[in-house]
Design a protein around this motif. Structure first.
Motif, PDB file in Angstrom:
ATOM      1  N   ARG A  97      30.364  19.553 -29.355  1.00  0.00           N
ATOM      2  CA  ARG A  97      31.824  19.453 -29.216  1.00  0.00           C
ATOM      3  C   ARG A  97      32.251  17.989 -29.132  1.00  0.00           C
ATOM      4  NH1 ARG A  97      32.315  24.110 -24.470  1.00  0.00           N
ATOM      5  NH2 ARG A  97      31.479  25.834 -25.713  1.00  0.00           N
ATOM      6  N   LEU A  98      31.492  17.134 -29.767  1.00  0.00           N
ATOM      7  CA  LEU A  98      31.761  15.707 -29.709  1.00  0.00           C
ATOM      8  C   LEU A  98      33.080  15.374 -30.405  1.00  0.00           C
ATOM      9  CD1 LEU A  98      28.207  14.403 -30.640  1.00  0.00           C
ATOM     10  CD2 LEU A  98      29.241  14.385 -28.357  1.00  0.00           C
ATOM     11  N   THR A  99      33.929  14.606 -29.733  1.00  0.00           N
ATOM     12  CA  THR A  99      35.170  14.130 -30.332  1.00  0.00           C
ATOM     13  C   THR A  99      35.026  12.694 -30.839  1.00  0.00           C
ATOM     14  OG1 THR A  99      35.991  13.426 -28.160  1.00  0.00           O
ATOM     15  CG2 THR A  99      36.569  15.644 -28.892  1.00  0.00           C
TER      16      THR A  99
ATOM     17  N   LEU B  25      25.588  15.014 -37.749  1.00  0.00           N
ATOM     18  CA  LEU B  25      26.772  14.978 -36.892  1.00  0.00           C
ATOM     19  C   LEU B  25      27.700  16.145 -37.203  1.00  0.00           C
ATOM     20  CD1 LEU B  25      27.588  11.156 -37.130  1.00  0.00           C
ATOM     21  CD2 LEU B  25      26.695  12.344 -35.125  1.00  0.00           C
ATOM     22  N   HIS B  26      27.207  17.114 -37.931  1.00  0.00           N
ATOM     23  CA  HIS B  26      28.055  18.195 -38.418  1.00  0.00           C
ATOM     24  C   HIS B  26      28.445  19.178 -37.314  1.00  0.00           C
ATOM     25  CE1 HIS B  26      23.948  19.610 -38.436  1.00  0.00           C
ATOM     26  NE2 HIS B  26      24.362  20.857 -38.541  1.00  0.00           N
ATOM     27  N   ASP B  27      29.518  19.909 -37.586  1.00  0.00           N
ATOM     28  CA  ASP B  27      30.018  20.943 -36.675  1.00  0.00           C
ATOM     29  C   ASP B  27      30.298  20.388 -35.290  1.00  0.00           C
ATOM     30  OD1 ASP B  27      30.885  23.407 -35.823  1.00  0.00           O
ATOM     31  OD2 ASP B  27      28.876  24.196 -35.448  1.00  0.00           O
ATOM     32  N   ASN B  28      31.126  19.345 -35.253  1.00  0.00           N
ATOM     33  CA  ASN B  28      31.643  18.797 -34.008  1.00  0.00           C
ATOM     34  C   ASN B  28      33.162  18.745 -34.123  1.00  0.00           C
ATOM     35  OD1 ASN B  28      29.557  17.752 -31.905  1.00  0.00           O
ATOM     36  ND2 ASN B  28      28.610  17.257 -33.865  1.00  0.00           N
ATOM     37  N   GLN B  29      33.793  17.857 -33.388  1.00  0.00           N
ATOM     38  CA  GLN B  29      35.250  17.716 -33.443  1.00  0.00           C
ATOM     39  C   GLN B  29      35.619  16.248 -33.671  1.00  0.00           C
ATOM     40  OE1 GLN B  29      37.054  19.694 -30.022  1.00  0.00           O
ATOM     41  NE2 GLN B  29      35.485  21.280 -30.075  1.00  0.00           N
TER      42      GLN B  29
ATOM     43  N   LEU C 252      36.762  16.974 -38.188  1.00  0.00           N
ATOM     44  CA  LEU C 252      38.203  16.819 -38.368  1.00  0.00           C
ATOM     45  C   LEU C 252      38.516  15.460 -38.988  1.00  0.00           C
ATOM     46  CD1 LEU C 252      39.275  18.161 -34.840  1.00  0.00           C
ATOM     47  CD2 LEU C 252      39.199  19.458 -36.978  1.00  0.00           C
ATOM     48  N   LEU C 253      37.638  14.990 -39.833  1.00  0.00           N
ATOM     49  CA  LEU C 253      37.748  13.648 -40.399  1.00  0.00           C
ATOM     50  C   LEU C 253      38.824  13.586 -41.484  1.00  0.00           C
ATOM     51  CD1 LEU C 253      33.933  12.922 -40.781  1.00  0.00           C
ATOM     52  CD2 LEU C 253      35.447  12.063 -38.979  1.00  0.00           C
TER      53      LEU C 253
ATOM     54  N   ALA D 168      29.920  15.816 -46.460  1.00  0.00           N
ATOM     55  CA  ALA D 168      31.164  15.643 -45.709  1.00  0.00           C
ATOM     56  C   ALA D 168      32.093  16.835 -45.954  1.00  0.00           C
ATOM     57  CB  ALA D 168      31.850  14.346 -46.110  1.00  0.00           C
ATOM     58  N   GLN D 169      31.500  18.007 -46.145  1.00  0.00           N
ATOM     59  CA  GLN D 169      32.262  19.193 -46.471  1.00  0.00           C
ATOM     60  C   GLN D 169      33.079  19.694 -45.276  1.00  0.00           C
ATOM     61  OE1 GLN D 169      28.990  18.943 -46.316  1.00  0.00           O
ATOM     62  NE2 GLN D 169      28.114  20.615 -45.104  1.00  0.00           N
ATOM     63  N   HIS D 170      34.173  20.390 -45.599  1.00  0.00           N
ATOM     64  CA  HIS D 170      35.016  21.039 -44.581  1.00  0.00           C
ATOM     65  C   HIS D 170      35.501  20.053 -43.520  1.00  0.00           C
ATOM     66  CE1 HIS D 170      34.236  24.878 -46.417  1.00  0.00           C
ATOM     67  NE2 HIS D 170      32.927  24.717 -46.290  1.00  0.00           N
ATOM     68  N   ASN D 171      36.213  19.040 -44.006  1.00  0.00           N
ATOM     69  CA  ASN D 171      36.937  18.111 -43.155  1.00  0.00           C
ATOM     70  C   ASN D 171      38.390  18.100 -43.609  1.00  0.00           C
ATOM     71  OD1 ASN D 171      35.267  16.429 -41.091  1.00  0.00           O
ATOM     72  ND2 ASN D 171      33.901  16.589 -42.854  1.00  0.00           N
TER      73      ASN D 171
END
Length: 239
Positions: free
Chosen positions: A57-59, A77-81, A104-105, A123-126
């Motif tokens: 849950r890293l922001t 670093l995937h699947d964080n915030q 959320l990049l 860098a998918q799904h940002n």
């Protein structure tokens, strides 16, 4: 012998201070631990070659992530915030695999281009709308995964990705096939599903290595002469 510390799915909440004393570590796995923050002391683990921080849950991640001179294999670093990446990532010139997907990049740092060792970038799904001009300096890059963003064009510097084999632009906002692709001699697979394409350039049939082109869920006429020519050359076209 490689020194590995695997703390996958231990529900740590935070990294124990004792971990930062393990300066002999080559591999550190902290995936799926509900981590919200990461200590700057990560920069003390100078022998790390692989670091897995995925599924947390890293922001944000500290600038000290760039102080890992031997990080050459993988950085997850995937699947964080994450809303941004530190510019110091550009110091990781030996890193071969970087996964920053499912965050959320809105952009990637311009220093990305200094990561000369990158072979695969995910860098998918940002929330990316564009890519840095420095992208074309990644002369070793073979795979670029960008699906599920808001990208409507690629920078002209993309023409410098001479080692690129696989490009995934599925589910973006591309309305015209990016012209920089025309000169990429080794590009074999392009996934453009779910974009806004309604026309195709003639140069597409001149790409020397193209083996598969996926155009489904666009507005492309499958009977276009350029597509028939690609099929004649042995390219698998899905339109």
């Amino acid at each position: 012998m490689r020194q590995v510390l695997d703390l996958w799915r231990q529900e740590l909440g935070q990294v124990p201070e004792s971990v930062w004393q393990r300066t002999e570590l080559n591999v550190l796995i902290l995936a799926d631990n509900k981590l919200v923050t990461l200590s700057p002391r990560i920069g003390e683990l100078h022998r790390l070659s692989t670091l897995d921080l995925g599924h947390n849950r890293l922001t944000a991640v500290p600038d000290e992530l760039g102080d890992l001179p031997r990080l050459g294999d993988c950085l997850y670093l995937h699947d964080n915030q994450l809303t941004e990446l530190p510019r110091t990532l550009g110091r990781l010139t030996r890193l071969r695999y970087l996964n920053v997907g499912e965050n959320l990049l809105a952009d990637l740092p311009e220093t990305l281009g200094a990561m000369a060792g990158l072979v695969e970038l995910r860098a998918q799904h940002n929330r990316l709308t564009s890519l840095p001009d420095s992208l074309g300096r990644l002369r070793s890059l073979r795979e670029l995964w960008l699906r599920g963003n808001l990208i409507d064009h690629l920078p002209p510097s993309t023409a410098g990705l001479h080692e690129l084999r696989h490009l995934d632009l599925r589910e973006n906002a591309v309305a015209d096939l990016p012209e920089p692709l025309a000169g990429l001699p080794l590009l074999r697979q392009i996934d453009l599903r779910g974009n806004r394409l309604s026309r195709l350039p003639d140069w597409l049939a001149s790409m020397p290595s193209l083996e598969k082109l996926d155009l489904r869920w666009n507005r492309i006429d499958p009977s276009l002469p350029v597509l028939r020519e690609l099929e004649r050359q042995g390219c698998v076209v899905l339109a």
